[in-house]
Every structure is written in C-alpha cells, then in structure tokens.
Design an enzyme around this catalytic site. Structure first.
Site, PDB file in Angstrom:
ATOM      1  N   SER A  34      10.181 110.675 143.033  1.00  0.00           N
ATOM      2  CA  SER A  34      10.889 111.606 143.112  1.00  0.00           C
ATOM      3  C   SER A  34      10.146 112.370 143.502  1.00  0.00           C
ATOM      4  O   SER A  34       9.072 113.250 143.890  1.00  0.00           O
ATOM      5  CB  SER A  34      10.571 111.575 141.473  1.00  0.00           C
ATOM      6  OG  SER A  34      11.032 113.152 140.889  1.00  0.00           O
TER       7      SER A  34
ATOM      8  N   SER B  87      13.010 113.606 135.883  1.00  0.00           N
ATOM      9  CA  SER B  87      13.577 112.093 135.657  1.00  0.00           C
ATOM     10  C   SER B  87      11.907 111.730 134.602  1.00  0.00           C
ATOM     11  O   SER B  87      12.889 110.316 135.206  1.00  0.00           O
ATOM     12  CB  SER B  87      13.975 110.858 137.465  1.00  0.00           C
ATOM     13  OG  SER B  87      13.048 111.949 138.382  1.00  0.00           O
TER      14      SER B  87
ATOM     15  N   HIS C 154      14.752 108.476 139.384  1.00  0.00           N
ATOM     16  CA  HIS C 154      12.970 107.973 140.399  1.00  0.00           C
ATOM     17  C   HIS C 154      12.367 107.954 139.569  1.00  0.00           C
ATOM     18  O   HIS C 154      11.662 109.099 139.680  1.00  0.00           O
ATOM     19  CB  HIS C 154      13.286 108.702 141.610  1.00  0.00           C
ATOM     20  CG  HIS C 154      14.318 108.674 142.612  1.00  0.00           C
ATOM     21  ND1 HIS C 154      14.270 110.042 144.253  1.00  0.00           N
ATOM     22  CD2 HIS C 154      14.945 107.839 143.492  1.00  0.00           C
ATOM     23  CE1 HIS C 154      15.138 109.378 145.150  1.00  0.00           C
ATOM     24  NE2 HIS C 154      15.483 108.077 145.142  1.00  0.00           N
TER      25      HIS C 154
ATOM     26  N   THR D  81      18.722 120.337 145.848  1.00  0.00           N
ATOM     27  CA  THR D  81      19.034 120.721 145.566  1.00  0.00           C
ATOM     28  C   THR D  81      17.254 120.832 143.902  1.00  0.00           C
ATOM     29  O   THR D  81      16.869 121.889 143.660  1.00  0.00           O
ATOM     30  CB  THR D  81      20.155 120.269 143.703  1.00  0.00           C
ATOM     31  OG1 THR D  81      19.738 118.976 144.283  1.00  0.00           O
ATOM     32  CG2 THR D  81      21.355 120.272 144.348  1.00  0.00           C
TER      33      THR D  81
ATOM     34  N   GLU E  48      19.636 112.398 147.616  1.00  0.00           N
ATOM     35  CA  GLU E  48      20.324 113.134 147.315  1.00  0.00           C
ATOM     36  C   GLU E  48      20.817 114.140 148.987  1.00  0.00           C
ATOM     37  O   GLU E  48      22.535 114.477 149.304  1.00  0.00           O
ATOM     38  CB  GLU E  48      20.007 113.843 146.470  1.00  0.00           C
ATOM     39  CG  GLU E  48      20.777 115.232 145.828  1.00  0.00           C
ATOM     40  CD  GLU E  48      20.338 117.054 145.597  1.00  0.00           C
ATOM     41  OE1 GLU E  48      19.472 116.631 144.659  1.00  0.00           O
ATOM     42  OE2 GLU E  48      20.407 117.339 146.517  1.00  0.00           O
TER      43      GLU E  48
ATOM     44  N   CYS F  14      18.982 123.940 142.365  1.00  0.00           N
ATOM     45  CA  CYS F  14      19.946 124.053 140.778  1.00  0.00           C
ATOM     46  C   CYS F  14      18.851 124.837 139.500  1.00  0.00           C
ATOM     47  O   CYS F  14      17.797 124.996 140.043  1.00  0.00           O
ATOM     48  CB  CYS F  14      19.910 122.774 140.403  1.00  0.00           C
ATOM     49  SG  CYS F  14      18.710 121.693 139.732  1.00  0.00           S
TER      50      CYS F  14
END
Ligand code: SF4
Length: 284
Positions: A219, A263, A41, A162, A125, A191
C-alpha cells in the site's frame, strides 16, 4: 502505557465506497464478480472479499464473470477500451479523486503541456492516470534528481499521485517554478484524506515513544505514512497484522501512537490495539 489512534486511521472515503459497491453488487448478483487487480492494497481484505465471490484477475482476457468492478485506483484507458469491446457489465468504483486527476491529465495533455507526474510509476493509480496523457509527452518522477531530464523550455503541468507526501510534492513544485521558462500549471491532486492522515500521523509521531503504522506492505499510502513517522520518531514500525508486533518494541514506552493506511480495515486496527495491551501486561 497510553495508546492513541490517529482519528482518520484506516479506510478512506474512496476505499470504503469501492468495497461497499463490490459487496452490494456481490449480494445483488449472487455470482462471481471480478476486479482487475486487487480491489484495494490489503491482502486480508482481499481474502475476505473472495469469500463473498469477488476475485481479482490480472487482465481482461482472464475475466470469468459477466460483471467487472473497477477498483478505487482506476484502470488504464487502454484496458477500459478492451472491456468496452466485450459483453461485460461495468461497476465503476474508481475514486472520484482519481477520476479528477485523470480529467486534469486529459485536459493538460490535450493543451500541449509536458506532464510531470509525481508518484510511483509502478503503482496502478499512477498507471491509470498517466494513461490519459499523450504518448511521449510525460514523465513520472519519484525524486528531485530526475528533474535533470526535463526540458524546462516546455510549458509544464504538474500532477501528483493522490497519496503523495505533501512536503515532497511541494519541493518538486518549488524546483520546477525555479527552472521553468514558459509557464507551469500545478494540479492539487493529493486527496484530502491523504493530507489529513499525513498531518495527524506527523503530530502523533512527535508525541509518541513508539509509532505503529498498520497496513498492506503493497500500500503506497501506508508506506508514505511510515516514512513520515520514521522521519520524526525512529521507533516507527510497519505491520500488516497484530501477529508481527514484537514485544521488544514497547519496552519503556509510555506513549504508543497508531495510524493506518487508507486500505486498512477497523478490525485489523482493533486487533493491533488488543495485542499491544497484552504485550504491555507481559512486559510488566
Ligand atoms: S486515498 Fe484518497 S484518492 Fe485514494 S481512494 Fe482514498 S480518498 Fe480516494
């Protein structure tokens, strides 16, 4: 003016891995490669990858190349099935953390748990992870209000996007624990890269007069960073590139903090730093 950059600002492991795989494959095959949706993104990176022959397409029937790269967010189970029916080579760059969440989803769902996925239902996602749940046996939740739709006599499994805000996920876990009757399992699917980025952003925002968050407007993890920083430092601004920096934001600022989404490439962060230095000179 002191400019501090959060140590983990920018590309995370999963994004770096996906881009490395795509660039390596483009060089190796020398032909056009496609991804389902943009590989990450960040519009500026997607443009650069197009120069190397890597183009996003919206759906399987739009694939023009004989090789498809699966982006770090992963794809829906149904799309993977569609691709498997075609004569197309697959380079799977799904981030291992996303893969793990998909596996948790499959196993909890097959064991009869009702799934509460905490995240943004429109995010690719989340759509890829949730596609591994049994139909009609899940909900995607974005605020605590939505818990009123949950049947707490069910056994419940909690899974998170995540890049979810850790504090929000903890608040959902707490509320579910309070109400559930049969049992609950919680999967720790935020994550490590996300946790670290959020912790560093919060610390930096607390000691900065102005906080700049760099990353794509589309994003999710960048937007989470912006919200965390904004809750601590009201003078928090989200930009995609250095062109959007407003000199007025930096008046009287002694400490400027910078963080960037997973990103956001280093070269964009560097341009932001250089532009802030120019603005500092102009503001004197
Ligand atoms: S933010 Fe985390 S889960 Fe997402 S791509 Fe990066 S390392 Fe993987």
């Amino acid at each position: 003016m002191k400019i501090s950059i959060a140590p983990s600002a920018g590309f995370c492991f999963g994004v770096k891995r996906a881009i490395d795989m795509a660039v390596y494959s483009a060089g190796k095959f020398g032909t056009e490669l496609n991804t389902i949706g943009p590989i990450i993104h960040n519009p500026q990176v997607v443009c650069l990858l197009e120069e190397k022959g890597i183009f996003p397409v919206e759906s399987v029937d739009k694939i023009r190349s004989d090789t498809i790269i699966i982006r770090s967010h992963g794809i829906k189970a149904g799309i993977a099935d569609e691709i498997a029916k075609k004569d197309i080579a697959v380079i799977d760059a799904t981030c291992p953390f996303v893969k793990k969440a998909q596996d948790y989803m499959k196993s909890a769902s097959s064991e009869g748990y009702f799934i509460i996925m905490v995240g943004d239902k429109k995010h690719p996602e989340v759509q890829s992870i949730i596609s591994f749940a049994v139909a009609g046996r899940y909900m995607v939740l974005n605020n605590l209000e939505e818990l009123k739709h949950v049947d707490f006599t069910e056994k419940i499994a909690l899974i998170s996007q995540t890049t979810q805000d850790v504090m929000f996920y903890l608040s959902v876990i707490y509320e579910v624990f309070r109400r559930v009757k049969k049992g609950v399992i919680v999967f720790n699917t935020i994550c490590d890269a996300t946790k670290l980025k959020q912790e560093e952003a919060a610390v930096l925002a607390a000691r900065s007069d102005v906080m700049i968050v760099v990353g794509g407007y589309n994003s999710a993890n960048t937007n989470k960073l912006k919200n965390i920083c904004k809750s601590i430092q009201d003078r928090t601004y989200h930009v995609e590139t250095e062109k959007e920096l407003d000199p007025g934001w930096f008046r009287d600022a002694e400490n400027v903090g910078i963080t960037a989404g997973a990103s956001t490439p280093d070269w964009i962060i560097k341009k932001v730093v250089e532009k802030i230095k120019v603005i500092e000179k102009q503001n004197k």
